[in-house]
Design an enzyme around this catalytic site. Structure first.
Site, PDB file in Angstrom:
ATOM      1  CG  ASN A 121       0.023  -0.132   2.425  1.00  0.00           C
ATOM      2  OD1 ASN A 121       0.599   1.042   2.509  1.00  0.00           O
ATOM      3  ND2 ASN A 121      -0.667  -1.254   3.760  1.00  0.00           N
ATOM      4  CG  ASP A 175      -6.542  -5.264   6.203  1.00  0.00           C
ATOM      5  OD1 ASP A 175      -6.379  -5.224   7.535  1.00  0.00           O
ATOM      6  OD2 ASP A 175      -7.637  -4.231   5.845  1.00  0.00           O
ATOM      7  CE  LYS A 200       9.031 -12.715 -13.773  1.00  0.00           C
ATOM      8  NZ  LYS A 200       9.677 -12.463 -15.103  1.00  0.00           N
ATOM      9  CG  ASP A 236      -7.204  -6.215  13.755  1.00  0.00           C
ATOM     10  OD1 ASP A 236      -6.333  -5.917  14.010  1.00  0.00           O
ATOM     11  OD2 ASP A 236      -8.537  -5.656  13.015  1.00  0.00           O
ATOM     12  CB  VAL A 261      -4.047  -3.066  16.530  1.00  0.00           C
ATOM     13  CG1 VAL A 261      -5.199  -2.886  16.509  1.00  0.00           C
ATOM     14  CG2 VAL A 261      -3.442  -2.758  18.290  1.00  0.00           C
ATOM     15  CG  PHE A 279      -2.729   5.060  13.367  1.00  0.00           C
ATOM     16  CD1 PHE A 279      -1.862   5.282  14.433  1.00  0.00           C
ATOM     17  CD2 PHE A 279      -2.256   7.580  12.429  1.00  0.00           C
ATOM     18  CE1 PHE A 279      -1.117   6.447  14.947  1.00  0.00           C
ATOM     19  CE2 PHE A 279      -1.552   7.933  13.364  1.00  0.00           C
ATOM     20  CZ  PHE A 279      -0.678   7.377  14.376  1.00  0.00           C
ATOM     21  CE  LYS A 292      -8.941  -2.870  14.061  1.00  0.00           C
ATOM     22  NZ  LYS A 292      -7.636  -3.278  13.134  1.00  0.00           N
TER      23      LYS A 292
END
Ligand code: C5P
Length: 403
Positions: free
Chosen positions: A210, A279, A289, A306, A308, A324, A342
Site C-alpha cells: 500500500n 488486511d 515467478k 488483525d 492490534v 490508527f 480492537k
C-alpha cells in the site's frame, strides 16, 4: 525529519578535526529547525573551515578568541549561560583531554568551564586515537561529570582507516541536541511503535503493498525518544533511516510484524500501532515467478491476522494502546467501531483521501477519539506535531493510571 528547536538557543563548539566540515551541516540543520546558534571555534578548527562559513549560516559573529579586538569582557562566562544547550561537534582527543583536566586555555574550553547548561560532546577522530586508553579514560571522566557523550559511528574514515571514531551524521547530532532541550515527560516509559506498509508476496519477485511510507510512525518514534521514552520501532519496508536512539526491527510481511510485536508487547507500557498492515495476503506463494498467460488472472487472498486486535485482547489494563484508522469515507463512524472492537484507548483517525494528509506527505490532519467518546479534532499539522499531540494524550493516560 528534523526536530523543532523553535526559540532554542544553542552554542555550537567546533574543534580542529577533519569532521569540522560536518559541523557546517549541523549548524544548517539547527537553523532550519528554528534554533538561534552561537558558534565558537578553536584555532585548529579554523584551519579546516573558515569562521565566515559559520557566520553566513548562523547570522551571528563567530567567536574565536579569549582576548584581543572584538572580544567582550566576561564573554567566556556569559556565552555558556545564555543558551539552552551546548554541543561540541567534532570534539578532538585534545579537546576531550582539556575538558577532562579542567583546562581553559582558549575561548571554547573556558566557556565550558563556566557553563551551567547541558553539554553534548561528539568525539570524532581516527580509530587508533579513539581506542587509545587515555582518550577512553577522559571520556569516562566526562560521563561521570554529567557531560552527554554521543558515541561516534563506525565506518570508513577520512584517513582511509575503518572503525569507530566517525562523527555521527548531522541529523543524529541534532536529534540528540533536541533530546537535551525537551522536557523528558515520557522518561522511563517503554514505547513500542509500528510503522510503514507490509509486503505480501505473490511470487519471488512480486508483492502486494500500500502507499504508506512510514513517515507518521517514524515521527511518533522520534518524538517519543526526544521526550525521554525508550522506544522500539517495528517497521515494514520504508526508505527512512532509523530515528536516532531508537531500536528498530525491520520486517516485511504482516505475519513477520505480528511475530515481532507479539514478542515485544508484554515489555511495553504503550503500543502505538501506526503501521498500514495489509488486511489480506496471497493465499499461496508461487515458488517460481508467475508467467504471463491468459487475458485474466485470479489471485486468491486470505485474511491476515488483525495484529492490534489480538494484542488488545490480551493487554494489561495499565498498558496504553493507540491505533490508527485510515479511511476514505465515514471517518469517525468507522474509527469509533475500531476503537471498541480492537480494545484500544485512543484511535487516530485520518482521511487519507485529502491531498495534504495521510500517505507520503509531511503533514497530517487527524482526529483523536477516546473510549469516553471524546473527539479531539486537530488542524493540519506536521507529522512531528501530530506525534506530539498523540503523545500528550498518551502521557496523560499513563499519569492517570499511575495515580
Ligand atoms: O481495521 P483497520 O485495518 O482499518 O485498522 C487500522 C488499525 O489496525 C491500525 O492501527 C493498524 O495498524 C491495525 N491493523 C492491524 N492488523 C491488521 C490491520 C490493521 O493491527 N491486519
Amino acid at each position: 525529519m528534523t526536530a523543532s528547536l523553535q526559540g532554542k538557543k544553542i552554542l555550537l563548539g567546533v574543534t580542529g578535526g577533519i569532521a569540522a566540515y560536518k559541523a557546517v551541516e549541523v549548524l544548517r540543520l539547527l537553523v532550519t529547525a528554528g534554533a538561534q546558534v552561537q558558534v565558537v571555534m578553536t584555532a585548529a578548527a579554523q584551519q579546516f573551515v573558515t569562521p565566515l562559513t559559520f557566520q553566513a549560516l548562523s547570522g551571528e559573529t563567530v567567536r574565536t578568541d579569549l582576548f584581543g579586538p572584538g572580544t567582550e569582557p566576561l564573554e567566556h562566562i556569559s556565552l555558556g549561560q545564555a543558551v539552552d544547550a551546548i554541543v561540541i561537534a567534532p570534539a578532538t582527543a585534545n579537546c576531550l583531554a582539556k575538558l577532562a583536566a579542567g583546562i581553559g586555555d582558549d575561548l571554547l574550553t573556558t566557556v565550558i568551564l563556566a557553563a551551567s547548561r547541558p553539554i553534548l560532546v561528539c568525539p570524532a577522530m581516527n580509530v587508533k586515537m579513539y581506542e587509545n586508553p587515555v582518550v577512553q579514560e577522559n571520556l569516562g571522566k566526562l560521563r561521570q561529570r554529567g557531560f552527554h557523550i554521543l558515541e561516534p559511528a563506525a565506518g570508513e574514515m577520512a584517513c582511509g582507516a575503518y572503525g569507530s571514531g566517525r562523527l555521527p551524521e548531522p541529523p543524529d547530532i541534532v536529534a540528540a541536541i533536541a533530546c537535551l532541550v525537551t522536557p523528558p515527560d515520557l522518561g522511563g516509559r517503554r514505547i513500542l511503535v509500528s510503522a510503514g506498509p507490509t509486503h505480501e508476496d505473490l511470487d519471488p519477485v512480486r508483492f502486494l503493498t500500500n502507499r504508506s511510507t512510514g513517515k507518521m510512525g517514524y515521527a511518533v518514534a522520534a518524538v517519543a525518544r526526544r521526550r525521554g521514552a525508550e522506544v522500539t520501532l517495528v517497521s515494514g519496508p520504508t526508505a527512512l533511516p532509523a530515528p536516532w536512539g531508537v531500536s528498530r526491527y525491520l520486517v516485511r510481511t504482516a505475519l513477520e510484524m505480528q511475530a515481532a510485536l507479539e514478542s515485544l508487547f508484554s515489555q511495553c507500557d504503550v503500543l502505538i500501532m501506526s503501521a498500514a498492515v495489509s488486511d489480506y495476503r496471497p493465499a499461496g506463494l508461487a515458488e517460481q515467478k508467475i508467467k504471463r498467460g491468459e487475458e485474466e488472472m485470479l489471485v486468491k487472498l486470505t485474511h491476515n491476522p488483525d495484529i492490534v486486535a489480538g494484542l488488545g485482547a490480551r493487554r494489561q489494563q495499565q498498558q496504553v494502546l493507540v491505533g490508527f484508522a485510515a479511511e476514505t469515507q465515514d471517518l469517525l463512524e468507522h474509527a469509533t467501531t475500531k476503537l471498541q472492537r480492537k480494545n484500544l484507548d485512543l484511535i487516530v483517525a485520518n482521511d487519507v483521501s485529502a491531498p495534504d494528509a495521510g500517505f507520503a506527505v509531511d503533514t497530517n490532519r487527524v482526529t483523536i477519539l477516546d473510549r469516553q467518546g471524546g473527539v479531539e479534532v486537530l488542524p493540519l499539522l506536521s507529522k512531528e506535531e501530530v506525534a506530539d499531540r498523540i503523545l500528550d494524550r498518551v502521557a496523560a493516560l499513563l499519569a492517570e493510571r499511575r495515580g
